[in-house]
Design an enzyme around this catalytic site. Structure first.
Site, PDB file in Angstrom:
ATOM      1  N   ASP A   1     111.508  40.468  38.100  1.00  0.00           N
ATOM      2  CA  ASP A   1     111.848  40.749  36.706  1.00  0.00           C
ATOM      3  C   ASP A   1     113.180  40.148  36.291  1.00  0.00           C
ATOM      4  O   ASP A   1     113.957  39.685  37.125  1.00  0.00           O
ATOM      5  CB  ASP A   1     111.843  42.271  36.459  1.00  0.00           C
ATOM      6  CG  ASP A   1     112.497  43.065  37.580  1.00  0.00           C
ATOM      7  OD1 ASP A   1     113.282  42.475  38.339  1.00  0.00           O
ATOM      8  OD2 ASP A   1     112.204  44.258  37.703  1.00  0.00           O
TER       9      ASP A   1
ATOM     10  N   ASN B   1     112.478  57.360  38.304  1.00  0.00           N
ATOM     11  CA  ASN B   1     111.295  57.838  37.570  1.00  0.00           C
ATOM     12  C   ASN B   1     109.997  57.235  38.117  1.00  0.00           C
ATOM     13  O   ASN B   1     108.952  57.346  37.495  1.00  0.00           O
ATOM     14  CB  ASN B   1     111.438  57.522  36.073  1.00  0.00           C
ATOM     15  CG  ASN B   1     111.498  56.021  35.788  1.00  0.00           C
ATOM     16  OD1 ASN B   1     111.395  55.206  36.712  1.00  0.00           O
ATOM     17  ND2 ASN B   1     111.657  55.651  34.536  1.00  0.00           N
TER      18      ASN B   1
ATOM     19  N   HIS C   1     109.437  54.019  38.627  1.00  0.00           N
ATOM     20  CA  HIS C   1     109.062  52.676  38.155  1.00  0.00           C
ATOM     21  C   HIS C   1     109.127  51.654  39.282  1.00  0.00           C
ATOM     22  O   HIS C   1     109.860  51.809  40.254  1.00  0.00           O
ATOM     23  CB  HIS C   1     109.874  52.238  36.919  1.00  0.00           C
ATOM     24  CG  HIS C   1     111.297  51.864  37.173  1.00  0.00           C
ATOM     25  ND1 HIS C   1     112.288  52.085  36.242  1.00  0.00           N
ATOM     26  CD2 HIS C   1     111.912  51.263  38.220  1.00  0.00           C
ATOM     27  CE1 HIS C   1     113.431  51.633  36.713  1.00  0.00           C
ATOM     28  NE2 HIS C   1     113.238  51.130  37.918  1.00  0.00           N
TER      29      HIS C   1
ATOM     30  N   GLU D   1     107.156  51.007  33.800  1.00  0.00           N
ATOM     31  CA  GLU D   1     107.704  52.346  33.574  1.00  0.00           C
ATOM     32  C   GLU D   1     106.562  53.364  33.519  1.00  0.00           C
ATOM     33  O   GLU D   1     105.389  52.978  33.428  1.00  0.00           O
ATOM     34  CB  GLU D   1     108.464  52.336  32.243  1.00  0.00           C
ATOM     35  CG  GLU D   1     109.649  51.368  32.205  1.00  0.00           C
ATOM     36  CD  GLU D   1     110.877  51.894  32.947  1.00  0.00           C
ATOM     37  OE1 GLU D   1     110.801  52.961  33.594  1.00  0.00           O
ATOM     38  OE2 GLU D   1     111.933  51.225  32.877  1.00  0.00           O
TER      39      GLU D   1
HETATM   40  C1  F6R Z   1     114.606  45.352  40.414  1.00  0.00           C
HETATM   41  C2  F6R Z   1     113.590  46.247  39.922  1.00  0.00           C
HETATM   42  C3  F6R Z   1     113.784  47.718  39.751  1.00  0.00           C
HETATM   43  C4  F6R Z   1     114.567  48.365  40.889  1.00  0.00           C
HETATM   44  C5  F6R Z   1     114.711  49.858  40.664  1.00  0.00           C
HETATM   45  C6  F6R Z   1     115.607  50.501  41.693  1.00  0.00           C
HETATM   46  O1  F6R Z   1     114.137  44.014  40.451  1.00  0.00           O
HETATM   47  O2  F6R Z   1     112.560  45.775  39.611  1.00  0.00           O
HETATM   48  O3  F6R Z   1     112.514  48.312  39.650  1.00  0.00           O
HETATM   49  O4  F6R Z   1     113.914  48.139  42.107  1.00  0.00           O
HETATM   50  O5  F6R Z   1     115.235  50.112  39.384  1.00  0.00           O
HETATM   51  O6  F6R Z   1     116.905  50.035  41.544  1.00  0.00           O
HETATM   52  P1  F6R Z   1     118.060  50.416  42.566  1.00  0.00           P
HETATM   53  O7  F6R Z   1     117.724  49.743  43.852  1.00  0.00           O
HETATM   54  O8  F6R Z   1     119.310  49.862  41.944  1.00  0.00           O
HETATM   55  O9  F6R Z   1     118.064  51.907  42.677  1.00  0.00           O
END
Ligand code: F6R
Length: 240
Positions: free
Chosen positions: A67, A136, A138, A143
């Site tokens: 992403d 959450n 995701h 989401e």
């Molecule tokens: C990153 C991504 C997000 C993260 C998620 C967890 O490319 O796609 O889904 O994996 O938000 O983020 P952290 O590791 O910062 O808790």
């Protein structure tokens, strides 16, 4: 789903790096799906060490990131392209032209998204997809309420995700409101998936993943439908 519980974040990171290096050593021209966020930072540092020790060669590897914020220029230090350069790409011998992050500066997001999926397919599909998880549930920016078959798409970020990501910006107002993200459908097409879960704040999401329910309100639970998923979690995430 294979669950491995590691004593610490350091151990989780080393284990994840070993698994990625094994994939590259088994298939030197493999396609890796990569993630950003704080969780894989230790994995990228451990992978860099393996590279420096001559234990893995990325010269034939291709990568696709999950992403990118939208709108976002690749030169912006908050961009996921910048993150990947800093945390991994500039430390290893992957060819710059073989690294791909969705183009957050495009003026035609829908064409960019369709092209991203086509490129992944033309590269032979993703061999190993690395993932983190949101509090959450995701995955990428899929989401709660995400659909199972979604391909790469432009999506609004939820309030929760904007709040969680505000730590990387000077204020929550600066967090972009949208992102281009691979969809659950694109992610589930990977031949194997490695999901990293670290920290107490991920305990609830991990518990949902370990329940026997597939729930679109926790998109990570879609991963239960994939035949080859390894979850590496640390004690803090597991015990809560
Ligand atoms: C990153 C991504 C997000 C993260 C998620 C967890 O490319 O796609 O889904 O994996 O938000 O983020 P952290 O590791 O910062 O808790």
């Amino acid at each position: 789903m294979n669950i491995l519980i590691c004593d610490s974040y350091g151990h989780l990171s080393e284990k994840a790096a070993e698994m990625i290096a094994r994939q590259v050593n088994t298939k030197p021209d493999c396609v890796l799906g990569l993630a950003t966020g704080s969780t894989p930072i230790g994995t990228y540092a451990a992978l860099t060490k393996l590279y420096e020790a001559g234990k893995v060669d990325f010269s034939r590897v291709t990568s696709y990131n999950l992403d990118e914020y939208y709108p976002m220029s690749p030169e912006n230090p908050q961009s996921y392209r910048y993150f990947m350069e800093e945390q991994l790409f500039r430390h290893i011998n992957i060819r710059p032209e073989a690294t791909h992050v969705p183009d957050g500066a495009t003026d035609n997001p829908s064409a960019t998204c369709a092209d991203y999926d086509r490129q992944i397919e033309a590269a032979g599909g993703i061999d190993l997809q690395l993932l983190g998880i949101g509090q959450n549930g995701h995955i990428g920016f899929n989401e709660p309420g995400a659909t199972l078959h979604a391909s790469t798409h432009l999506t609004p970020l939820t309030e929760d995700t904007i709040a969680a990501n505000a730590r990387f910006f000077s204020s929550p107002e600066e967090v972009p409101t949208h992102a281009i993200s691979m969809g659950m459908g694109s992610i589930l097409r990977a031949r194997s998936i490695l999901l990293l879960i670290s920290g107490k704040n991920k305990h609830a999401a991990l518990s949902q993943l370990l329940s026997d329910k597939v729930d679109p309100l926790c998109p990570a639970t879609f991963l239960k439908l994939h035949p080859c998923v390894t979850v590496l979690c640390d004690r803090e995430a597991y015990d809560g």
